[in-house]
Design an enzyme around this catalytic site. Structure first.
Site, short mmCIF file in Angstrom:
data_model
loop_
_atom_site.label_atom_id
_atom_site.label_comp_id
_atom_site.label_asym_id
_atom_site.label_seq_id
_atom_site.Cartn_x
_atom_site.Cartn_y
_atom_site.Cartn_z
N HIS A 34 0.83 -1.21 0.00
CA HIS A 34 0.00 0.00 0.00
C HIS A 34 0.86 1.25 0.00
O HIS A 34 1.49 1.58 1.01
CB HIS A 34 -0.91 -0.03 1.24
CG HIS A 34 -1.90 1.08 1.29
ND1 HIS A 34 -2.01 1.93 2.37
CD2 HIS A 34 -2.84 1.48 0.40
CE1 HIS A 34 -2.98 2.79 2.15
NE2 HIS A 34 -3.50 2.54 0.96
N HIS A 76 -0.78 10.20 -3.21
CA HIS A 76 -2.15 9.82 -2.87
C HIS A 76 -3.10 11.01 -2.88
O HIS A 76 -4.21 10.94 -3.41
CB HIS A 76 -2.20 9.16 -1.49
CG HIS A 76 -3.58 8.79 -1.07
ND1 HIS A 76 -4.41 9.66 -0.36
CD2 HIS A 76 -4.32 7.66 -1.26
CE1 HIS A 76 -5.57 9.07 -0.15
NE2 HIS A 76 -5.54 7.86 -0.68
#
Length: 267
Positions: A34, A76
């Site tokens: 992740h 992100h």
């Protein structure tokens, strides 16, 4: 003669078994890093990707934003504030401006000097070391993002049929239109439709069948996943990938539900 036939069948079975597992997609459970190894290093930096590869992650995730000069970067958030010493929206800055920022010190001062990577550089640096799981973030904010992504992948020889069959690349998004754009540009790329928490109750058989027309699988918040949901998706030949896990206990729990993979902060 029977022994020869038997031996031939055995050899064929063994070889077939090997061929079935030439693709990482055939694994029972995919370990997806992740944002890199973001539990112990600053997310979306080279140090995070290096550590994820050392930890034998099956995939390294890349979230994408687009700069003012149409460069795709690994980040992100659509703002620079949280993970760099800059401020403001990514779309209002050139990549020259962004690459001067520090993307490591916010996490720990020992990572001071880490930079925001450009997608092209990440692909070039790691394409022989890892598989990529790419998310188009906020594609509605970035006209042309999907086409630019395909261009960058082509420039790095990431779209050959053999590589795609072996699972070198997966693309995901919450945006159905983004995934469908990508499907039009290259229908061989496995696509994961991320499902918003509030939309899980809409996933009846009719909707799952519709999603299966373009999606390889679905992505869910781990807190809302149960065995029935996974079975329902599998019935429509949709893989189930969940986000985001932090420890071994959470991995064990998800494996009990027979999920096909998960995003892990500590791969």
């Amino acid at each position: 003669m029977n022994k020869i036939i038997s031996l031939s069948i055995t050899c064929f079975t063994i070889l077939s078994g090997c061929n079935n597992h030439e693709s990482v997609l055939d694994k029972d459970y995919l370990n997806i890093a992740h944002r890199g190894a973001s539990g112990s290093t600053p997310e979306h930096t080279y140090v995070a990707y290096d550590k994820a590869i050392k930890q034998n992650a099956d995939y390294t995730e890349l979230d994408l934003q687009m700069t003012k000069d149409k460069k795709l970067i690994a980040m992100h958030d659509n703002k620079l504030d949280r993970t760099t010493n800059g401020t403001g929206l990514v779309k209002n800055k050139s990549y020259e401006e962004i690459k001067r920022l520090d993307a490591g010190a916010w996490f720990d001062k020992k990572f001071k000097g880490e930079k925001v990577p450009e997608l092209n550089d990440v692909l070039n640096k790691y394409k022989k070391k890892t598989n990529f799981y790419i998310e188009t973030k906020h594609p509605d904010m970035y006209p042309g993002m999907d086409k630019q992504l395909i261009n960058d992948l082509e420039n790095n020889n990431m779209l050959d049929e053999d590589g795609l069959k072996k699972g070198k690349l997966i693309i995901q998004s919450f945006s159905e239109s983004s995934l469908k754009n990508i499907h039009k540009l290259n229908e061989s790329i496995p696509l994961i439709q991320l499902i918003d928490d509030k939309d899980i109750l809409k996933l009846n058989d009719k909707e799952l069948k519709r999603l299966s027309n373009y999606a390889y699988g679905l992505g869910f918040n781990k807190d809302l996943v149960n065995k029935d949901l996974v079975e329902q998706c599998h019935k429509h030949e949709l893989k189930v990938h969940v986000f985001t896990l932090n420890n071994e206990e959470e991995v064990k729990e998800m494996k009990k539900f027979n999920v096909d993979g998960a995003f892990n902060n500590n791969p």
